[in-house]
Design a protein around this motif. Structure first.
Motif, PDB file in Angstrom:
ATOM      1  N   ILE A   6       1.391  -1.127  -0.339  1.00 58.44           N
ATOM      2  CA  ILE A   6       0.025  -0.028  -0.308  1.00 58.44           C
ATOM      3  C   ILE A   6       1.299   1.085   0.053  1.00 58.44           C
ATOM      4  CG2 ILE A   6      -1.226   1.310   1.405  1.00 58.44           C
ATOM      5  CD1 ILE A   6      -2.316  -1.537   2.833  1.00 58.44           C
ATOM      6  N   TYR A  35     -12.203   2.039  -0.730  1.00 61.10           N
ATOM      7  CA  TYR A  35     -11.345   1.678  -0.347  1.00 61.10           C
ATOM      8  C   TYR A  35     -11.133   1.738   1.647  1.00 61.10           C
ATOM      9  CZ  TYR A  35      -9.251  -0.126  -4.492  1.00 61.10           C
ATOM     10  OH  TYR A  35      -9.600  -1.109  -5.826  1.00 61.10           O
ATOM     11  N   THR A  36     -11.661   1.395   2.072  1.00 58.43           N
ATOM     12  CA  THR A  36     -10.687   2.072   3.656  1.00 58.43           C
ATOM     13  C   THR A  36      -9.815   2.914   3.544  1.00 58.43           C
ATOM     14  OG1 THR A  36      -9.408  -0.058   4.186  1.00 58.43           O
ATOM     15  CG2 THR A  36     -11.703  -0.342   4.875  1.00 58.43           C
ATOM     16  N   LEU A  37      -8.429   3.063   2.481  1.00 59.26           N
ATOM     17  CA  LEU A  37      -7.680   3.613   2.161  1.00 59.26           C
ATOM     18  C   LEU A  37      -8.089   5.314   2.571  1.00 59.26           C
ATOM     19  CD1 LEU A  37      -5.635   1.915  -0.165  1.00 59.26           C
ATOM     20  CD2 LEU A  37      -5.621   1.815   2.607  1.00 59.26           C
ATOM     21  N   HIS A  38      -9.351   5.219   1.978  1.00 62.11           N
ATOM     22  CA  HIS A  38     -10.257   6.850   1.781  1.00 62.11           C
ATOM     23  C   HIS A  38      -9.603   6.881   3.276  1.00 62.11           C
ATOM     24  CE1 HIS A  38     -13.458   9.709   1.595  1.00 62.11           C
ATOM     25  NE2 HIS A  38     -12.473   9.853   1.207  1.00 62.11           N
ATOM     26  N   ASP A  53     -12.278   4.521  -9.116  1.00 61.66           N
ATOM     27  CA  ASP A  53     -11.815   2.713  -9.136  1.00 61.66           C
ATOM     28  C   ASP A  53     -10.496   3.590  -9.493  1.00 61.66           C
ATOM     29  OD1 ASP A  53     -10.898   3.242 -12.297  1.00 61.66           O
ATOM     30  OD2 ASP A  53     -13.558   2.527 -12.553  1.00 61.66           O
ATOM     31  N   ASP A  54      -9.228   2.083  -9.575  1.00 59.37           N
ATOM     32  CA  ASP A  54      -8.250   2.906  -9.654  1.00 59.37           C
ATOM     33  C   ASP A  54      -7.834   3.251 -10.895  1.00 59.37           C
ATOM     34  OD1 ASP A  54      -6.840   1.838  -7.230  1.00 59.37           O
ATOM     35  OD2 ASP A  54      -7.751  -0.119  -7.398  1.00 59.37           O
ATOM     36  N   THR A  71      -2.573   4.347  -3.197  1.00 58.65           N
ATOM     37  CA  THR A  71      -3.818   3.062  -3.584  1.00 58.65           C
ATOM     38  C   THR A  71      -3.083   1.384  -2.614  1.00 58.65           C
ATOM     39  OG1 THR A  71      -5.356   1.608  -4.849  1.00 58.65           O
ATOM     40  CG2 THR A  71      -3.412   2.916  -5.724  1.00 58.65           C
ATOM     41  N   PHE A  72      -3.418   0.635  -3.901  1.00 60.24           N
ATOM     42  CA  PHE A  72      -2.373  -1.106  -3.646  1.00 60.24           C
ATOM     43  C   PHE A  72      -1.484  -1.200  -4.507  1.00 60.24           C
ATOM     44  CE2 PHE A  72      -6.788  -1.201  -1.844  1.00 60.24           C
ATOM     45  CZ  PHE A  72      -6.468  -2.310  -0.292  1.00 60.24           C
ATOM     46  N   TYR A  99      -3.426 -10.590   3.167  1.00 62.00           N
ATOM     47  CA  TYR A  99      -3.874 -10.821   2.264  1.00 62.00           C
ATOM     48  C   TYR A  99      -4.942 -12.265   2.294  1.00 62.00           C
ATOM     49  CZ  TYR A  99      -5.916  -9.048  -2.417  1.00 62.00           C
ATOM     50  OH  TYR A  99      -6.955  -8.728  -2.951  1.00 62.00           O
TER      51      TYR A  99
END
Length: 138
Positions: A6, A35-38, A53-54, A71-72, A99
């Motif tokens: 990440i 995403y929880t990243l937000h 999306d990515d 992102t990932f 993962y």
């Protein structure tokens, strides 16, 4: 199943380096809304630009609409590999997380499916297929 990186993607010529989420304060940073990243970005006080999306995030980064994209690593690298100027983007990994594959207990054959999955995963790791698959995303 493994670990997923990440971090941030940014143009190679961008100023400054980020080593953790807090270093992104004051920059416009894209992140996938679902995403929880937000939440991680907003909790750190980062100007998080939510995208669908990515692929959209990478397009915004390439056109200069955002300074960085959080992102990932593997999916980000894969998307960039399909873009004409994808090599002009650098990736800085902040951390890696485990993962997992999950099987619902409500699925009547969940235990058998889990065993089959684990056996298959062990087999492709042993014969090198797992590493060859991952190499496509690096």
């Amino acid at each position: 199943m493994g670990r997923v990186g990440i971090g941030i993607f940014e143009k190679s010529d961008s100023a400054g380096s980020a080593f953790k989420v807090g270093d992104l304060v004051g920059r416009s940073v894209g992140v996938v809304r679902a995403y929880t990243l937000h939440k991680e970005l907003t909790d750190a006080g980062v100007d998080a630009i939510a995208v669908g999306d990515d692929s959209k995030g990478m397009q915004m980064l390439m056109t200069g609409r955002i300074d960085a994209f959080f992102t990932f690593g593997p999916p980000g690298r894969y998307i960039l590999s399909k873009m004409p100027d994808g090599r002009s983007i650098r990736y800085s990994e902040f951390r890696a997380s485990p993962y997992f594959a999950c099987f619902s207990k409500a699925f009547t054959v969940a235990e058998a499916a889990r065993r089959m999955f684990n056996d298959g995963l062990s087999a492709i790791r042993a014969d090198g297929v797992y590493d060859r698959i991952l190499a496509k995303y690096r």
